[in-house]
Enzyme design. Structure first.
Site, short mmCIF file in Angstrom:
data_model
loop_
_atom_site.label_atom_id
_atom_site.label_comp_id
_atom_site.label_asym_id
_atom_site.label_seq_id
_atom_site.Cartn_x
_atom_site.Cartn_y
_atom_site.Cartn_z
N GLU A 124 0.86 -1.18 0.00
CA GLU A 124 0.00 0.00 0.00
C GLU A 124 0.89 1.23 0.00
O GLU A 124 1.90 1.27 0.72
CB GLU A 124 -0.90 0.00 1.23
CG GLU A 124 -1.77 1.25 1.38
CD GLU A 124 -2.60 1.23 2.66
OE1 GLU A 124 -3.06 0.13 3.05
OE2 GLU A 124 -2.76 2.30 3.28
N GLU A 129 -2.24 11.02 4.46
CA GLU A 129 -3.34 10.79 5.39
C GLU A 129 -3.36 11.95 6.37
O GLU A 129 -2.33 12.56 6.67
CB GLU A 129 -3.17 9.48 6.15
CG GLU A 129 -3.31 8.24 5.31
CD GLU A 129 -3.13 7.00 6.16
OE1 GLU A 129 -4.14 6.38 6.56
OE2 GLU A 129 -1.96 6.65 6.44
#
Length: 251
Positions: A124, A129
């Site tokens: 990933e 974020e």
């Protein structure tokens, strides 16, 4: 030092110069009101109240709305089945949501997760974020079987950058991904990098599963890393001005 785009060419973009739903030729959706990972509280829909394009911007909204057992709804757009890339420079100009409980992300998953390669073995790439309970911090991460939140060894592939007022305006989030490293940029400034050579003892796909096609995801989760939900801060809104993908000529 900023990114040098010499040798790169624009291969894909959406500047949202239209109205209504996101362009179906470019965007797909992850949908469902089941229990998503990481103790998230939302259902994902493709409803206009959760995702739309207006005044040249993509708008993703997380709202208080019951859907099955979920207390909130939001949207998770992906380019899966539309477009994937192996290496390149990616740039997104966006304004992040405000409020504890919001968890926006700009990130990539590999195509082979849909062919039975489970997480975190598949890998990933998190371009960005943000946790609403830590409003001044942005997070950059790579996840693999060997390097993930369980910290299987001492090589950590997560960096936190503190920028006060990061949610108050639009910022340009960039990422250059090559066969040897992933480097992250904030408003043109390099903020961190992770290299294949950082783990000298293990350069296998278990430690570096980033030499294959990945697709892009844009979403707002509720709860989880975002922290306890502040209902007075709802709706959580992420605005995206543009998304651009560049690759080196002949790549």
């Amino acid at each position: 030092m900023g990114i040098d785009l010499h040798g790169y060419e624009l291969v894909w973009e959406d500047d949202f110069s239209y109205e209504g739903a996101p362009d179906p030729a470019k965007w797909n959706y992850d949908l469902g009101n089941h229990q998503w990972a990481n103790q998230e509280l939302q259902a994902y829909t493709d409803r206009p109240g959760n995702v739309s394009v207006h005044d040249g911007r993509l708008i993703i909204r997380a709202i208080e709305e019951r859907d099955g057992e979920r207390e909130y709804t939001s949207a998770r757009l992906t380019t899966y089945g539309r477009q994937s890339w192996q290496y390149g420079y990616f740039e997104i100009r966006a304004r992040l949501p405000v409020g504890s409980g919001s968890w926006p992300a700009l990130w990539f998953l590999p195509e082979d997760i849909h062919r039975g390669v489970s997480w975190p073995l598949c890998g990933e790439i998190d371009m960005l974020e943000h946790s609403g309970q830590h409003p001044g911090d942005v997070f950059y991460s790579l996840h693999s079987w060997k390097h993930n939140h369980t910290r299987r060894d001492t090589v950590q592939y997560t960096t936190t950058i503190h920028r006060e007022g990061i949610c108050e305006d639009f910022h340009i989030y960039g990422m250059e991904w090559t066969p040897e490293q992933v480097e992250y940029f904030l408003d043109g400034e390099s903020v961190c990098r992770y290299g294949k050579a950082d783990d000298e003892e293990d350069r296998t796909p278990q430690a570096w599963p980033y030499d294959k096609p990945y697709y892009l995801i844009l979403n707002i989760a509720v709860g989880g890393l975002g922290g306890p939900v502040s209902r007075k801060a709802l709706p959580f809104v992420m605005e995206v001005d543009y998304v651009r993908a560049y690759q080196k000529r002949g790549q």
